[in-house]
Design a protein around this motif. Structure first.
Motif, PDB file in Angstrom:
ATOM      1  N   HIS A 114       0.838  -1.208   0.000  1.00 31.48           N
ATOM      2  CA  HIS A 114       0.000   0.000   0.000  1.00 31.48           C
ATOM      3  C   HIS A 114       0.868   1.251   0.000  1.00 31.48           C
ATOM      4  CE1 HIS A 114      -2.672   3.150   1.579  1.00 31.48           C
ATOM      5  NE2 HIS A 114      -3.637   2.463   1.013  1.00 31.48           N
ATOM      6  N   ALA A 115       1.986   1.226   0.734  1.00 26.86           N
ATOM      7  CA  ALA A 115       2.887   2.387   0.777  1.00 26.86           C
ATOM      8  C   ALA A 115       3.469   2.663  -0.609  1.00 26.86           C
ATOM      9  CB  ALA A 115       4.005   2.144   1.789  1.00 26.86           C
ATOM     10  N   ARG A 116       3.807   1.595  -1.350  1.00 26.20           N
ATOM     11  CA  ARG A 116       4.342   1.785  -2.704  1.00 26.20           C
ATOM     12  C   ARG A 116       3.278   2.385  -3.630  1.00 26.20           C
ATOM     13  NH1 ARG A 116       7.016  -3.055  -1.280  1.00 26.20           N
ATOM     14  NH2 ARG A 116       5.337  -4.360  -2.111  1.00 26.20           N
ATOM     15  N   VAL A 117       2.047   1.896  -3.498  1.00 28.99           N
ATOM     16  CA  VAL A 117       0.953   2.453  -4.311  1.00 28.99           C
ATOM     17  C   VAL A 117       0.735   3.926  -3.958  1.00 28.99           C
ATOM     18  CG1 VAL A 117      -1.542   2.382  -4.711  1.00 28.99           C
ATOM     19  CG2 VAL A 117      -0.216   0.266  -4.723  1.00 28.99           C
ATOM     20  N   HIS A 118       0.701   4.212  -2.662  1.00 24.80           N
ATOM     21  CA  HIS A 118       0.447   5.579  -2.205  1.00 24.80           C
ATOM     22  C   HIS A 118       1.522   6.531  -2.737  1.00 24.80           C
ATOM     23  CE1 HIS A 118       0.219   8.978   0.612  1.00 24.80           C
ATOM     24  NE2 HIS A 118      -1.042   8.633   0.778  1.00 24.80           N
ATOM     25  N   GLU A 119       2.786   6.117  -2.660  1.00 23.95           N
ATOM     26  CA  GLU A 119       3.882   6.971  -3.131  1.00 23.95           C
ATOM     27  C   GLU A 119       3.818   7.169  -4.647  1.00 23.95           C
ATOM     28  OE1 GLU A 119       8.805   7.080  -3.080  1.00 23.95           O
ATOM     29  OE2 GLU A 119       7.703   5.435  -2.121  1.00 23.95           O
ATOM     30  N   THR A 120       3.585   6.077  -5.388  1.00 27.20           N
ATOM     31  CA  THR A 120       3.528   6.169  -6.844  1.00 27.20           C
ATOM     32  C   THR A 120       2.321   6.990  -7.295  1.00 27.20           C
ATOM     33  OG1 THR A 120       4.516   3.958  -6.924  1.00 27.20           O
ATOM     34  CG2 THR A 120       3.617   4.820  -8.974  1.00 27.20           C
ATOM     35  N   TYR A 121       1.200   6.819  -6.590  1.00 29.13           N
ATOM     36  CA  TYR A 121       0.015   7.597  -6.949  1.00 29.13           C
ATOM     37  C   TYR A 121       0.260   9.093  -6.736  1.00 29.13           C
ATOM     38  CZ  TYR A 121      -4.687   9.491  -7.047  1.00 29.13           C
ATOM     39  OH  TYR A 121      -5.793  10.259  -7.344  1.00 29.13           O
ATOM     40  N   GLY A 122       1.007   9.441  -5.689  1.00 28.75           N
ATOM     41  CA  GLY A 122       1.307  10.848  -5.448  1.00 28.75           C
ATOM     42  C   GLY A 122       2.046  11.474  -6.620  1.00 28.75           C
ATOM     43  N   GLU A 123       3.039  10.761  -7.175  1.00 28.74           N
ATOM     44  CA  GLU A 123       3.769  11.257  -8.338  1.00 28.74           C
ATOM     45  C   GLU A 123       2.868  11.275  -9.573  1.00 28.74           C
ATOM     46  OE1 GLU A 123       7.051  12.636 -10.642  1.00 28.74           O
ATOM     47  OE2 GLU A 123       6.466  12.701  -8.525  1.00 28.74           O
ATOM     48  N   TYR A 124       2.056  10.243  -9.735  1.00 31.15           N
ATOM     49  CA  TYR A 124       1.110  10.173 -10.854  1.00 31.15           C
ATOM     50  C   TYR A 124       0.140  11.349 -10.826  1.00 31.15           C
ATOM     51  CZ  TYR A 124      -2.979   8.311 -13.422  1.00 31.15           C
ATOM     52  OH  TYR A 124      -4.054   8.142 -14.270  1.00 31.15           O
ATOM     53  N   ASP A 125      -0.389  11.648  -9.653  1.00 34.70           N
ATOM     54  CA  ASP A 125      -1.347  12.750  -9.513  1.00 34.70           C
ATOM     55  C   ASP A 125      -0.671  14.095  -9.766  1.00 34.70           C
ATOM     56  OD1 ASP A 125      -4.078  13.553  -8.800  1.00 34.70           O
ATOM     57  OD2 ASP A 125      -3.145  14.466  -7.039  1.00 34.70           O
ATOM     58  N   ARG A 126       0.604  14.217  -9.322  1.00 40.23           N
ATOM     59  CA  ARG A 126       1.337  15.477  -9.542  1.00 40.23           C
ATOM     60  C   ARG A 126       1.527  15.729 -11.033  1.00 40.23           C
ATOM     61  NH1 ARG A 126       5.871  17.309 -11.066  1.00 40.23           N
ATOM     62  NH2 ARG A 126       6.737  15.238 -11.449  1.00 40.23           N
ATOM     63  N   ILE A 127       1.952  14.699 -11.780  1.00 41.10           N
ATOM     64  CA  ILE A 127       2.173  14.862 -13.217  1.00 41.10           C
ATOM     65  C   ILE A 127       0.855  15.142 -13.929  1.00 41.10           C
ATOM     66  CG2 ILE A 127       2.965  13.711 -15.306  1.00 41.10           C
ATOM     67  CD1 ILE A 127       4.901  12.096 -13.566  1.00 41.10           C
ATOM     68  N   ARG A 128      -0.185  14.437 -13.531  1.00 41.82           N
ATOM     69  CA  ARG A 128      -1.497  14.637 -14.157  1.00 41.82           C
ATOM     70  C   ARG A 128      -1.995  16.064 -13.935  1.00 41.82           C
ATOM     71  NH1 ARG A 128      -6.288  10.620 -12.463  1.00 41.82           N
ATOM     72  NH2 ARG A 128      -5.812  11.670 -10.498  1.00 41.82           N
ATOM     73  N   SER A 129      -1.788  16.593 -12.736  1.00 44.04           N
ATOM     74  CA  SER A 129      -2.192  17.976 -12.444  1.00 44.04           C
ATOM     75  C   SER A 129      -1.382  18.972 -13.277  1.00 44.04           C
ATOM     76  CB  SER A 129      -2.013  18.270 -10.955  1.00 44.04           C
ATOM     77  OG  SER A 129      -2.859  17.453 -10.174  1.00 44.04           O
ATOM     78  N   ALA A 130      -0.077  18.679 -13.443  1.00 42.45           N
ATOM     79  CA  ALA A 130       0.769  19.561 -14.251  1.00 42.45           C
ATOM     80  C   ALA A 130       0.306  19.581 -15.703  1.00 42.45           C
ATOM     81  CB  ALA A 130       2.224  19.105 -14.160  1.00 42.45           C
ATOM     82  N   LEU A 131      -0.118  18.431 -16.218  1.00 41.66           N
ATOM     83  CA  LEU A 131      -0.638  18.383 -17.588  1.00 41.66           C
ATOM     84  C   LEU A 131      -1.929  19.180 -17.726  1.00 41.66           C
ATOM     85  CD1 LEU A 131       0.069  14.671 -18.601  1.00 41.66           C
ATOM     86  CD2 LEU A 131       0.836  16.713 -19.835  1.00 41.66           C
ATOM     87  N   LYS A 132      -2.781  19.115 -16.703  1.00 38.99           N
ATOM     88  CA  LYS A 132      -4.016  19.911 -16.732  1.00 38.99           C
ATOM     89  C   LYS A 132      -3.695  21.400 -16.754  1.00 38.99           C
ATOM     90  CE  LYS A 132      -6.970  16.522 -14.382  1.00 38.99           C
ATOM     91  NZ  LYS A 132      -7.747  16.220 -13.140  1.00 38.99           N
ATOM     92  N   ASP A 133      -2.681  21.790 -15.967  1.00 41.48           N
ATOM     93  CA  ASP A 133      -2.269  23.201 -15.960  1.00 41.48           C
ATOM     94  C   ASP A 133      -1.772  23.622 -17.343  1.00 41.48           C
ATOM     95  OD1 ASP A 133      -2.904  23.376 -13.290  1.00 41.48           O
ATOM     96  OD2 ASP A 133      -0.849  23.087 -12.587  1.00 41.48           O
ATOM     97  N   LEU A 134      -1.007  22.733 -17.982  1.00 35.85           N
ATOM     98  CA  LEU A 134      -0.506  23.052 -19.323  1.00 35.85           C
ATOM     99  C   LEU A 134      -1.651  23.184 -20.318  1.00 35.85           C
ATOM    100  CD1 LEU A 134       2.749  20.986 -19.958  1.00 35.85           C
ATOM    101  CD2 LEU A 134       2.496  23.448 -19.762  1.00 35.85           C
ATOM    102  N   ALA A 135      -2.667  22.365 -20.158  1.00 38.13           N
ATOM    103  CA  ALA A 135      -3.818  22.447 -21.060  1.00 38.13           C
ATOM    104  C   ALA A 135      -4.496  23.804 -20.935  1.00 38.13           C
ATOM    105  CB  ALA A 135      -4.799  21.325 -20.757  1.00 38.13           C
ATOM    106  N   ARG A 136      -4.564  24.273 -19.693  1.00 40.10           N
ATOM    107  CA  ARG A 136      -5.149  25.617 -19.506  1.00 40.10           C
ATOM    108  C   ARG A 136      -4.251  26.677 -20.138  1.00 40.10           C
ATOM    109  NH1 ARG A 136      -6.499  23.466 -14.376  1.00 40.10           N
ATOM    110  NH2 ARG A 136      -4.618  24.384 -13.458  1.00 40.10           N
ATOM    111  N   ASP A 137      -2.913  26.514 -19.998  1.00 45.17           N
ATOM    112  CA  ASP A 137      -1.982  27.486 -20.578  1.00 45.17           C
ATOM    113  C   ASP A 137      -2.084  27.508 -22.103  1.00 45.17           C
ATOM    114  OD1 ASP A 137      -1.077  28.203 -18.116  1.00 45.17           O
ATOM    115  OD2 ASP A 137       0.701  26.912 -18.148  1.00 45.17           O
TER     116      ASP A 137
END
Length: 539
Positions: free
Chosen positions: A139-162
């Protein structure tokens, strides 16, 4: 754990206050004494919905106070008009805040809804806790990997707005940067210009005053301060050989002379500096006006103007470089998603193995409690790609309590005493790891007797070894297993009917167990049977 309970003007209870202890506590009493009312009051203090009918007839408000360990006071008030007030440690909070703060403190099993096992969203966490270290690490590995996944996904959404930024925004940013860069700003330049302009605007006055000062110092052919100081120095220097006093005066005169000579030179240079042209004043004023416009437009100071330029440059670069950034982020997201998928699959496999073990343990507990045909199943639905910090599994506990009945969510299986015993079977297993210290059971003895009652009492006693377990009961087999026995009694006085609660020990406890065994008729036989039951139930 609950340390103290105080109930005032709630239903049939006028005022009740008692201490509760760790371990197994039972509450008994005659029908109508208010046993379930106490549980209802506890449920209210922990966040249940309030109703004005809860207020004792003739009272302005009902109040329930729980002193919890460690050092937390929960207070709930209900007025006769229906208004409700919640407090934690004396501070008013909302009902939602009270429910959030008490969610992991106490479980109440009975006809009330303060039961963590009925909350589907908690099932996945309970299963993971039961799974032990292997599941926790996965679960700790999933939680850590999901955090990075969510960060990149949010950055892509920001770029889409830009990417949706208009050419007008780009032109505006470029214009601002060009305007600021062309000004070639220097921190402090505006202050220097202000001082220089004040000098130039008052040049004639300043030059005249400096001229008088220079004339006094130099003399311009006449007697001067500097010349007089020189004569004084020479006169006193000739006396230096006649003693230290004269030598000191000569030195002082010499210091004055050189100070005046230095001042004379500074005044002369200042006079040269005052000389300026009208063009020089106009140029300085024009430059200051330019700086003032930039300050007004971009923040009030030259520092703010430069900071705005830095932000605008970063924003412009971000928009202009968005294609390269998007490609890099998309590559990163693809790699991270593959890692997250693998980690989630591994976690899901461990969960399914843990679910099989937990199903066996809870089924065994149900059989001991006389649910011979009960079926328990942990439903795990996986949705690959629908990632959360828990992976891609949805977990729900399902139960069929009787033969021929379908598997249903726990909240829909049974009610009252049957549900309490089902929850007891679950808590006998999950209570080892769910972190909830206090468990309260109401109506757990409904519809059982004899051997089953003894089994229930023994399970409660064992469970209380690491918890605080409070049970409302009318069965002597359960009451005899308790470490602390409380009795609720009805009475009357000049103010009317009331309910009191007290802990009983020794002979008083034996008589109460005997009453549960034999009803109103307490005989020597029932007293001996009560003593024997307490002895055998001591564990």
């Amino acid at each position: 754990m609950i340390q103290t309970v105080r109930i005032q003007n709630f239903a049939i209870i006028r005022e009740l206050e008692t201490e509760l202890y760790p371990g197994f506590c039972v509450v008994t009493g005659e029908t109508g004494a208010g046993k379930s009312v106490v549980i209802e009051a506890l449920s209210l203090a922990l966040g249940a919905r309030a109703d004005k009918t809860m207020v004792r007839t003739g009272s302005e408000k009902a109040q329930i106070t729980l002193a919890m360990d460690p050092d937390r006071i929960l207070t709930r008030e209900v007025s006769a008009s229906g208004k409700s007030l919640c407090k934690i440690d004396g501070e008013i909070v909302t009902l939602a805040q009270l429910q959030e703060q008490t969610a992991g403190l106490v479980d109440i099993h009975g006809q009330y809804d303060h039961q963590s096992l009925l909350m589907v969203e908690k099932h996945i966490a309970l299963l993971d806790l039961f799974g032990g270290k292997d599941v926790a690490d996965a679960h700790a590995r999933v939680h850590e990997t999901y955090g990075e996944y969510d960060r990149i996904r949010s950055a892509l959404k920001d770029l889409a707005r830009d990417a949706a930024a208009t050419e007008r925004e780009l032109d505006f940013l470029r214009f601002e940067l060009k305007e600021i860069e062309a000004a070639r700003l220097t921190i402090g330049e505006d202050e220097e210009l202000n001082a220089r302009i004040r000098v130039m605007q008052n040049g004639e006055k300043i030059y005249e005053a400096l001229g008088r000062a220079h004339a006094a110092l130099s003399g311009d052919g006449e007697t001067s301060l500097t010349g007089m100081a020189g004569d004084t120095r020479d006169a006193l220097s000739s006396l230096s050989d006649f003693g230290a006093d004269f030598s000191g005066m000569a030195q002082a005169a010499s210091d004055v002379y050189y100070a005046l000579e230095d001042l004379q030179e500074r005044v002369r240079r200042a006079m040269d500096g005052v000389e300026f042209s009208q063009k020089e004043l106009d140029d300085a004023q024009t430059r200051l006006d330019q700086l003032d416009r930039l300050k007004k437009k971009y923040g009030g100071s030259l520092e703010s103007v430069l900071e705005h330029a830095e932000r605008a440059g970063a924003r412009l670069s971000g928009i202009e470089d968005s294609d390269a950034q998007r490609e890099a982020l998309e590559r990163g997201l693809s790699s991270c998603e593959a890692a997250l998928r693998a980690a989630s699959e591994a976690l899901s496999g461990l969960r399914r193995a843990a679910a099989e073990r937990l199903e066996l343990r809870i089924t065994a507990q149900l059989e001991e409690l006389n649910f011979k045909d009960a079926r328990f199943q942990i439903a795990i639905e996986s949705e690959p790609g629908a990632f959360t910090e828990n992976g891609f599994d949805h977990v729900e506990f399902l139960l069929s309590a009787n033969k021929g009945q379908p598997l249903l969510p726990l909240a829909k299986v049974a009610s009252g005493g049957e549900l309490s015993r089902i929850m007891l079977a679950f808590k006998a297993v999950t209570g080892e790891f769910d972190g909830i210290e206090t468990m309260i059971f109401d109506e757990i003895d409904s519809g059982i007797s004899g051997v089953t009652a003894s089994i229930v009492g023994e399970k409660l006693r064992r469970m209380a070894a690491g918890h605080q377990v409070v049970c409302i009961t009318h069965l002597p087999q359960i009451a005899a297993c308790a470490a602390h026995h409380y009795v609720l009694e009805k009475g009357t006085d000049e103010a009317g009917a009331f309910t009191a609660m007290r802990e009983i020990v020794g002979e008083a406890r034996v008589r109460e167990i005997a009453r549960l065994l034999g009803g109103k008729s307490v005989t020597e036989t029932t007293l001996r049977n009560a003593e024997e039951l307490i002895r055998l139930s001591a564990g």
